[in-house]
Structures are given as structure tokens and as C-alpha cells.
Design an enzyme around this catalytic site. Sequence first.
Site, PDB file in Angstrom:
ATOM      1  N   THR C 126       6.113  76.010-101.142  1.00 27.81           N
ATOM      2  CA  THR C 126       6.169  76.010 -99.670  1.00 27.81           C
ATOM      3  C   THR C 126       5.189  77.010 -99.064  1.00 27.81           C
ATOM      4  O   THR C 126       5.034  78.118 -99.555  1.00 27.81           O
ATOM      5  CB  THR C 126       7.594  76.382 -99.214  1.00 27.81           C
ATOM      6  OG1 THR C 126       8.502  75.458 -99.811  1.00 27.81           O
ATOM      7  CG2 THR C 126       7.732  76.330 -97.698  1.00 27.81           C
ATOM      8  N   SER C 132       7.441  70.119 -96.409  1.00 29.59           N
ATOM      9  CA  SER C 132       7.545  68.761 -96.946  1.00 29.59           C
ATOM     10  C   SER C 132       6.162  68.149 -97.174  1.00 29.59           C
ATOM     11  O   SER C 132       5.954  67.372 -98.093  1.00 29.59           O
ATOM     12  CB  SER C 132       8.308  67.866 -95.963  1.00 29.59           C
ATOM     13  OG  SER C 132       9.588  68.398 -95.723  1.00 29.59           O
ATOM     14  N   GLN C 279      49.334  66.721 -92.112  1.00 36.32           N
ATOM     15  CA  GLN C 279      48.463  65.633 -92.532  1.00 36.32           C
ATOM     16  C   GLN C 279      46.991  65.910 -92.266  1.00 36.32           C
ATOM     17  O   GLN C 279      46.134  65.522 -93.045  1.00 36.32           O
ATOM     18  CB  GLN C 279      48.881  64.327 -91.862  1.00 36.32           C
ATOM     19  CG  GLN C 279      50.123  63.732 -92.497  1.00 36.32           C
ATOM     20  CD  GLN C 279      50.444  62.360 -91.946  1.00 36.32           C
ATOM     21  OE1 GLN C 279      50.059  62.029 -90.827  1.00 36.32           O
ATOM     22  NE2 GLN C 279      51.154  61.569 -92.710  1.00 36.32           N
ATOM     23  N   HIS C 339      40.896  77.447 -92.731  1.00 34.14           N
ATOM     24  CA  HIS C 339      41.199  78.876 -92.616  1.00 34.14           C
ATOM     25  C   HIS C 339      41.422  79.321 -91.181  1.00 34.14           C
ATOM     26  O   HIS C 339      41.851  80.460 -90.941  1.00 34.14           O
ATOM     27  CB  HIS C 339      40.052  79.708 -93.202  1.00 34.14           C
ATOM     28  CG  HIS C 339      40.078  79.835 -94.692  1.00 34.14           C
ATOM     29  ND1 HIS C 339      39.815  78.799 -95.535  1.00 34.14           N
ATOM     30  CD2 HIS C 339      40.346  80.903 -95.486  1.00 34.14           C
ATOM     31  CE1 HIS C 339      39.902  79.212 -96.788  1.00 34.14           C
ATOM     32  NE2 HIS C 339      40.228  80.492 -96.787  1.00 34.14           N
ATOM     33  N   GLU C 364      14.074  72.570-101.740  1.00 36.31           N
ATOM     34  CA  GLU C 364      13.914  71.639-102.868  1.00 36.31           C
ATOM     35  C   GLU C 364      13.697  70.217-102.364  1.00 36.31           C
ATOM     36  O   GLU C 364      14.037  69.250-103.030  1.00 36.31           O
ATOM     37  CB  GLU C 364      15.166  71.631-103.761  1.00 36.31           C
ATOM     38  CG  GLU C 364      15.436  72.947-104.430  1.00 36.31           C
ATOM     39  CD  GLU C 364      14.401  73.255-105.473  1.00 36.31           C
ATOM     40  OE1 GLU C 364      14.152  72.374-106.315  1.00 36.31           O
ATOM     41  OE2 GLU C 364      13.820  74.354-105.433  1.00 36.31           O
TER      42      GLU C 364
END
Lengths: 262, 323, 382
Positions: C126, C132, C279, C339, C364
Amino acid sequence: MEIVVCVKRVPQTEEAEVIVDSSGADIVKDRLTYDMNESDVYALEEAVLLKEKFGGTVTLVSIGPQETDDVLRMGLAKGGDVALRLWDPCFVHSDGYVTASILARAMKEISFDLVLTGCIATDDGRSQVGGMLAGLLGIPHASYVTRVEIEERTVTAHSELEAGLIQVNRMPMPALLTIQTGINEPRYASLISIKRATSKEIRVLTMDDLGLEEATVGGMGSTTRIMKLAPPEVGKRAEILKGTPEQVSDTLTEILKKKGMI
Amino acid sequence: MSAISVLAEHRRGELRDVTFEMLVRGRELAEKRGAALIAILLGHQVDNFAQRLSEYADRVILVDHPDLIHFNPEIYRKVLTSLTKNGRPVLVLIGHTAFGVDVAPGLSVDLNLALVTDCVDIRFEGDQLIAVRQMYGGKLNAEVSFAEGEGLATIRPGSCAVRPLGLHGEIVKADYPAGEPPRREFVHYIEAPPGEVDITQADVIVAVGRGLKEKANLSIVEELASSLGGVLACSRPIVDAGWLPKDRQVGSSGKTVKPKLYIAVGISGAFQHVTGMKGSDTIIAINKDPNAPVFNEADYGIVEDLFKVVPVLKGKIVELRSS
Amino acid sequence: MDFELTQDQKLIQDMVRRFAINELEPVAAEIDRTREFPWQNIKKMAELGLLGVIVPEQYGGAGLDFLSLALVIEEISKVCASTGVIVAVNNSLVAYPILNFGNGDQHKKYLPLLAKAEKIGAIGLTEPNAGSDVAAFESTAVLEGDHYRLNGTKRFITNGREAGVCIVFAYTDKSKGHRGMSAFVVEDGTPGFSKGEHEDLMGLRSTGNCELIFEDARVPKENLLGEEGQGFKIAMHTLDVSRIDIGAQAVGIAQGALDAAVKYAKERKAFGQSISEFQFIQGMLAEMATQIMAARLLVYHAAVVKDRGVPRFSKESSMAKWFASETCMNAVRMAVQVHGGYGYSKDYAVERFYRDAKVMEIYEGTSEIQKVVIARSLLQGT
């Protein structure tokens, strides 16, 4: 130096719920994880350290069904050379004496200089198999060992007594030592030693191989038997303070203040 | 008449407490069984011990020999085996101590007498002999039977209160048997080195156990200890992991403490630890497991994650102190 | 089809799990805070073979396969994603290309150093102006007698600050387009090679991330990796392999988040009962667990395909990396949600998992690039 290490696969119950099963004399095992008994891990490490210093082989021995291979395999990956698993379904409910007898029988065929065991099993807490094994093998032993020194054929063992006092004893090999936790820093198995462990053997010995009879092993052969398991009677039970951390801290601080502790 | 024998334990000039606990327990068993209570004393120049034991037994069997100056399990086994020539006791009690664990298993093999270790109770039910012991770190009690109604039991120290029995047992000397010298030799004792802090002198102790998870968390508990003007102590696993030095360990292989206040943080309460602190005036336990055996020993308990409660508690104490 | 790991693999998993819990977890929050590179643990892991999992034994590595490496990285990443990526980079982004494209001398020189963590590896692809768009790289390498003169800057390089062995990609012949790119092994201490400031990133904060700066750096010509013009191919192949490991890292983070969420849900009470009875909470846990299992299988599958020696596995590794990073993002979001307010506090590990997770979708090869790779493979009928 030929060293035998006796190891036990035990359930990890310290942070798990331990429930009595329907027989009333055993525990529910399906949700428990298993591992090598803690002081056995230290015993194995001590054996491997001695092997690295003096040469020789480390043989792991354990009584148990197929699942016990996990523990033996990890032991081989941590420096054990050979493993023996002793098993027959009749072996269940063997008491301490029978356990020691089965081990002693297996060891009749092995020549060894030193036998190391953990000093206590975390499941039954008996601390008796090591001493009994020494008695059956007719060799001297020391218990709760926190330091091992070897010179020629003599073993000097530091045994931990109460209140941190140590008793130092000397004995000739072959000898047996029950090993206390903290004696060394057990290693992690390296990737290479795990790789090597695959080619190491776990020999399984059955009751026939050992020349034992059904009547002398398992529950049938045991002279002591667990008749009943139950949670301990709620004797003196603590007054449990209820509430949020804030609330219990307030309550406790008040209690301490009243007792003149603050 | 059958006998219940108790092996006296002594070390470096002192009879150990467990001996008397076993004799008191043995007395009850002997009475129930119609048996004689016998104290067995092996040592050298220990007549004073024999005298004391005679107040707690129907008979004291004394074997005196220089070989018996220092405890050696092989010698003890040889002597005890020779004593059984005059008849096997129905029950032999030995302390569940380092010495006891060293000798009882081998003795069990020699005498072919069933062994149950670390008993907190033992009783006859008719002809049956039943021992009670803990399993799974104290989470369950087991009742164990001796198939032949006779046996050898190691008794947990502190499991029976001592009271005077007012007996006048006769002291009988028995011969030291000839035989092979032991293969194991006593070399010497090593005292525990004095640490920088003597926790046995502290009024307030805050002790940590495995619940602490990481060494870095010690500071949380240290702060609580400081806020109360106390010292930090721990259970064995903390010392094994190298997080605190040995002189901070409370328990059977560490120190016995009796402070005014003992706060057990993240300690499960296994017997080996509890035995070292149960004499404290006030015991407080903080553990997130409601079934932790420690709550059976504590006066007050908080069932909560120690990381949630300890900092808050410390804050309140500091606040109160400064106001 | 046997979905069971071999006994060896289970032992490896078990060992790394224990190590991670005992040695990595206790310091994970601390090193995230201080951005300190975890050298002590890296050295311990090197002794166990974890920094050279796929390096052959003759060079000091463990000589194992990519499935084993994935297992290692997953277990580490469950408790410390930073340590996980350090290990991943060292193994598959540096040791692997040297092993696969380097010559015997390069093997002997660099692999033992990496396997034993005597030097840590980094890979410089990079650049500040091109991530990219590999074709738009500006770094150049000009052959001048016995050395190449290397110029350029690489940005956001994991392990950068601590790296002793760097693989750097630069154009040796711009006129040839991507066939004009070459790869070089550049060691620390190379004249003209310097490192930038330690980046202050959202997550993965303990990897010594920084710029690698080359100003007329003199790289010996023996340090050319493979042949001139082979650089792009080396980069693409290396990324195909390393994406398996980043997928494993993402699965690890996600699993760590799920484990924390399950534990919290069991302990926390609201409206008079454990929140694990609700649920909505159960729904989140179920989604997390299922996606993680799917991601894990994609990662293992890609590793197995690679291990089998299949020459092209870009589709499999891109699928694994893309799906695992999306799964990871979902998992950490839900874990923090379970949480509640505590998930927003640095006192709880999920807060760190949340920050660590985001880059899974970026580095990556971004998730967008992964989809392009997958689509191309489909359209080409492979």
C-alpha cells in the site's frame, strides 16, 4: 534415566456446577470439560526436565477409556516419549488401592529409575495412590515434593510440610515422588513437539494383558466404596448481602464501621 | 476387646493438635464400639508426650528408639506393623497431614487394611464403618464405606473439637523391632524464609485467589487492602503462578492467620486454604459463584464479580475514612 | 467429507488456546492502550514455532500447513487481534513469498530469522496514493550496477516499526504496466530506508504500524525476490494465501466477541430475569454463531484447497476473507449491543474487538476488491 509419570484425566470442576447423578454416588459428567490433573502436569514437566538433564525416556501411564488418549497425547507433545493406557470397562469405580494395584501391575514390565505422580487429584482429593504405588512396588518415596536433586543413583527430595516448613530426605533409586504444584513452570507443547507426538506410541493394555482378574478390580475388587454423594450440609452459612455493587458496598462498609474496622 | 488406635504426630519437640482431635473422636468411636482407645507414640525420649497422651487414651503404646527421632515413613510402617502382631485394631486413625499422607498409604498396603483419606467424620453403624470426606474441591461430601468394617483413616485436622477426656491410660513400652534399615534418610529441615511482610501479625487481611485471573489485577485488591490498613495475602495458586511470594500464602502449606478481618476475594474456599484462615474474627467472602465453598466459612458474603465490587467497595471505604 | 480436525490439529488448537488465555489475554487491553509491540509474547510464541508455522523445519520453522496456520491465528485473535495479525503477516505475507519465490540463499538468510522472530517481517504494498489500485503505485527501483536504487513510500504497514525484513514492491519498468513491477527484500539498516511515525489507528493498535520510506535506498541486487517483472504475480499470489489468514483472524475476533456476549448474557439481569432469556438477545447470539460457523468453514476450506496444492484458489480465499470480515463486523456490533452500556466502556474487551474489527473489511484487499475477485472467477468459469 527411565522415568515413569502416572497421570490422571480429571473433570474441571472448579468453575463448573457439580451435580450428583441419579445413582446418588457419582456426578453428572456430560457438561464437564476434562484435562490432565493439575499436579500431574507439574510431575510431567519435572520428568521432562530431568530427562533433558540426564537423558533417558519418560513414560506416561494412565488408567482410563479412549478419551484418556487426549491427555496422554498432550503429555507426549510436552516431552513424554511413550504412553501406556490401561483399560478395561471393569476398571470403573476402582478405589485408591485398586488403582495403585493396576498401575503396579503395568509397571512390573517396565524398568524405571524414578516414578513421579501428582500429589493429589483434584476430583477425589485422596492423595493416596502415589504412596500406595510405592508400597506395592516396594520402593522408597517422598510426598509433596517441591524440589528434586539427583546425583548418581541418589534422589534428594524436598517435601513441603505445613506452614512452609520443608523436610529434606534422601533415598536411592528406584524411588517414587509425589509432586506438588509450583515446583516448576510447565511448558507449552511446541508445534514441532506436537508434530513428533503423532508418531509416538500410546500402547493400550487390557485386563488380560495385565493378567488381572475381574474380581480384583473395579468396584468388585475395592474394599472402600462411595455410597452416597451430596452437597455439604449448610453449616455456618454466610449472610449474603444483596443488591448492586453500590448497595452491597454501602452495606458492607456500614458493617465494618460498626465493627470498628474503619 | 477390639481397639481403636490413634497414631500420635509430633515434630521438633511438639505434639501436634491433630493428635488430640483424633483421640477425642476416637473416644466416641471406642465407646460406641466397646473398644479400647489406644494412642501409639513413636519417638525418642518422649516420655512427656506419653504422659500427656495418657490423659486421652485407655492405653499409650510407646516405642522409644533413636531411629525415631525424625519421622520416617518406612520406619513407622515397620514399627506399626510389628505392633499389630498383638492384634489388629479395628480402626487406625492418622492425621491427614504431610506426615500422615507419607505413611498411611504404605501402611495400608503393609497391613492390607483399607484406607480412606482426609476424613471429616467417621462412624460405626452397627458393624459398618463409614467415613465422610469431601470431593471436587469441597463441592460435594462423600460417604465412603469400608467393606470389611475395619480400616485405616486419615483425619482432616481441625475437623473435631478438642476437650479434656480425663482418662488415665497406662503407658506400655513396646520393643523397637529389628529389621532392615530404611532406604530413605532424613537430611534436615528447612525453615520457610521470613518474608518482608509477616501476614500473621496483621489485623486486616485481604486475600486473593484464582478469581483474580491476571497478575495485573493485584493492584485492585491491593488498594482495597490499603484502604483498610491491611495486608495482601493469597491462596496457593497465586504463589504457584509467581504473582506473590510464598510468605503471603494462607493455608495448610502456607500460614495460619487469625486477623480481626479477613476478606477472601475470588477464592473458592477449598479446604487447604480455609484451614489457614477460619480462626479469623470476621470473614467476608466475595466470589461470583454462589456455590463456592468459601461461603460456608464466611460471616458475610457478596455473590458478585470481584471486578465490579472491589473498586466500588474501596471507594466507599476511602470516602468514609476521609469524612 | 470429514469435518473433523486431526488429532495434531486439535492439539495445536488446544496449545495455542491455552497460551492465548494465559499469556496474551492478560496484556491485550494494556498493549492496545499503550500501542506497545508485544515483543515478550512474540518471543515466547516463536519458541513454540508460531512465528514460522509454514516455514520448513530445516529453516527453523514448524513445517506445517495452512490449515494449521489458520487454527493458530484464529485462537490468538480470539483474545488479541493485534498479536494475531503480527503472526499472520510474519508467516504468510513475508515468510511465505520468500519461501515460494525466493532462491536458496534467500531461504537460508531470511527464513530462520523470521521463524525465530529474530527479525519480524513486514510487507510494503500500500502507498499513500494507491491501495486497491496496484497499477498506480509510484515506488520505483532502478538497477545501478550491483544494487537497485529504491524510491517510494509505503503506508499503513503492519509490523513496520519493528520489522527487520520487509518485502517491498516497486516498478522496475513502468512501461510494462503491472508486468513491470518487482519485489525486493529490504532489511532494516539499508541505507536510505527509514520508517515513519507510529500510526495512531482505531484498532490493531499494537502492531507498530507505520510508513516505510525509501529515499534512494540501496538494495543489493541479490535481494530481488524472484525475477524482475514478477512482482505483481508475487503480490497477487501472496495475497491469495494471506487472505486465508486474515479470514482466520476475523473469525477469531468474531468468536471472541460471541464468547464474551454469551458470558455477559448469562450473568446480566434485567426485568427480573437473565437477559439470555430474551428472544432479541437469543436472536443475536444465534445469528452470530451461525455466521461465524459459516465463515470458519469457508476459511478452513480455502486453507485445505491451498494445502492440497490446487494452483488457483483466489476465489476460495477471497470468499473466505470477504465473508469472514463481514461476519466479524456483524458479530462485534451485536456483541457490543448485548453488553449494552458496558460494551461502550474500555473496561470490557468487546469495545476493543469492535475497533479491531473494522479494518478486516479494508486491508488485504477491501471487501469490494474481494467481490470483484470472486465475480471474475465466476465469469471466467473457474
